[in-house]
Scaffold this motif. Sequence first.
Motif, PDB file in Angstrom:
ATOM      1  N   HIS A  68       2.917   4.586  -1.155  1.00 37.26           N
ATOM      2  CA  HIS A  68       3.497   4.817   0.279  1.00 37.26           C
ATOM      3  C   HIS A  68       2.749   3.100   0.685  1.00 37.26           C
ATOM      4  CE1 HIS A  68       5.549   8.268   0.046  1.00 37.26           C
ATOM      5  NE2 HIS A  68       6.009   7.482  -1.000  1.00 37.26           N
ATOM      6  N   LEU A  69       3.422   2.256   2.071  1.00 35.64           N
ATOM      7  CA  LEU A  69       2.869   1.984   3.006  1.00 35.64           C
ATOM      8  C   LEU A  69       3.393   1.965   4.028  1.00 35.64           C
ATOM      9  CD1 LEU A  69       3.595  -1.684   0.486  1.00 35.64           C
ATOM     10  CD2 LEU A  69       1.109  -0.890   1.725  1.00 35.64           C
ATOM     11  N   LYS A  70       2.269   1.841   4.948  1.00 33.96           N
ATOM     12  CA  LYS A  70       3.293   2.169   6.100  1.00 33.96           C
ATOM     13  C   LYS A  70       2.384   1.301   7.566  1.00 33.96           C
ATOM     14  CE  LYS A  70       1.339   6.460   8.226  1.00 33.96           C
ATOM     15  NZ  LYS A  70       1.014   7.591   8.526  1.00 33.96           N
ATOM     16  N   ASP A  76       7.386   2.709  11.796  1.00 42.57           N
ATOM     17  CA  ASP A  76       8.528   3.039  11.024  1.00 42.57           C
ATOM     18  C   ASP A  76       8.793   2.024  10.317  1.00 42.57           C
ATOM     19  OD1 ASP A  76       9.743   5.324  13.470  1.00 42.57           O
ATOM     20  OD2 ASP A  76      10.102   3.981  14.575  1.00 42.57           O
ATOM     21  N   VAL A  77       8.151   1.194  10.200  1.00 43.30           N
ATOM     22  CA  VAL A  77       8.534  -0.019   9.456  1.00 43.30           C
ATOM     23  C   VAL A  77       6.986   0.916   8.427  1.00 43.30           C
ATOM     24  CG1 VAL A  77       7.462  -2.566   8.916  1.00 43.30           C
ATOM     25  CG2 VAL A  77       8.715  -1.774  11.025  1.00 43.30           C
ATOM     26  N   LYS A  78       8.042   1.389   6.824  1.00 39.98           N
ATOM     27  CA  LYS A  78       7.599   1.868   6.160  1.00 39.98           C
ATOM     28  C   LYS A  78       8.358   1.391   4.683  1.00 39.98           C
ATOM     29  CE  LYS A  78       7.576   6.649   7.783  1.00 39.98           C
ATOM     30  NZ  LYS A  78       7.769   7.590   8.742  1.00 39.98           N
ATOM     31  N   HIS A  79       6.688   1.078   3.666  1.00 38.22           N
ATOM     32  CA  HIS A  79       7.706   0.569   2.287  1.00 38.22           C
ATOM     33  C   HIS A  79       7.477   1.461   1.426  1.00 38.22           C
ATOM     34  CE1 HIS A  79       9.348  -3.320   4.352  1.00 38.22           C
ATOM     35  NE2 HIS A  79       7.838  -2.992   3.997  1.00 38.22           N
ATOM     36  N   LYS A  80       8.627   1.965  -0.083  1.00 44.05           N
ATOM     37  CA  LYS A  80       8.089   2.710  -0.881  1.00 44.05           C
ATOM     38  C   LYS A  80       8.265   1.705  -2.396  1.00 44.05           C
ATOM     39  CE  LYS A  80      10.621   6.165  -1.702  1.00 44.05           C
ATOM     40  NZ  LYS A  80      11.393   7.588  -1.822  1.00 44.05           N
ATOM     41  N   LEU A 100      -1.069   0.718   6.900  1.00 48.00           N
ATOM     42  CA  LEU A 100      -2.061   1.783   5.473  1.00 48.00           C
ATOM     43  C   LEU A 100      -1.369   2.128   4.488  1.00 48.00           C
ATOM     44  CD1 LEU A 100      -2.360   4.873   8.981  1.00 48.00           C
ATOM     45  CD2 LEU A 100      -4.395   2.952   7.573  1.00 48.00           C
ATOM     46  N   HIS A 101      -1.976   2.618   3.230  1.00 50.11           N
ATOM     47  CA  HIS A 101      -1.609   3.268   1.669  1.00 50.11           C
ATOM     48  C   HIS A 101      -1.404   4.402   1.640  1.00 50.11           C
ATOM     49  CE1 HIS A 101      -5.113   0.674   0.642  1.00 50.11           C
ATOM     50  NE2 HIS A 101      -4.923   1.035   0.168  1.00 50.11           N
TER      51      HIS A 101
END
Length: 122
Positions: A68-70, A76-80, A100-101
Motif C-alpha cells: 500500500h502507498l498513501k 485520501d490518495v492511495k494506491h495498492k 508512506l508505504h
Amino acid sequence: MKPHTFTPLLLELKNSLHKSLNIQFTSCLLNLYRDGKDSNGWHADDEKELGKNPIIASISLGQERYFHLKHRKNKDVKHKLLLQHGSLLLMKGETQHHWLHQVPKTTKAQHQRINLTFRIIK
C-alpha cells in the motif's frame, strides 16, 4: 542488526540489478513474512544514511502480498499493488518525501514471503 557479506546468490541478484538498472546497490535488507500476521506498518525509507532521494529496489519471493502507498499530505490518495513472486518494485526520486508505504496484516491464509530490499548506504 549485524551486516554480513553478500552470499553468492544475493551478489548475483545485486549484479543483475546493476546491469538492468545501472544502479550500484551497497546493501540488502531481508524481511521474512512467515504468515499474514507479519507486516510492516506505514513508514517512509527516509533514514539519513540513505541520502536525500534514496533508490530502493524491492524483490518479492514466495507468497504474493499487497503493498500500500498513501500520500503524506492528502491521505485520501492511495494506491495498492499486488507484489507477486519474482516481482521488482523500484522506488526512487522524491517518493520517500511524498509517500508512506506498508505491507499490511491479512487474515487470508498466507505462505511465507521473503522481501529483499536493495539500497545504497551513503
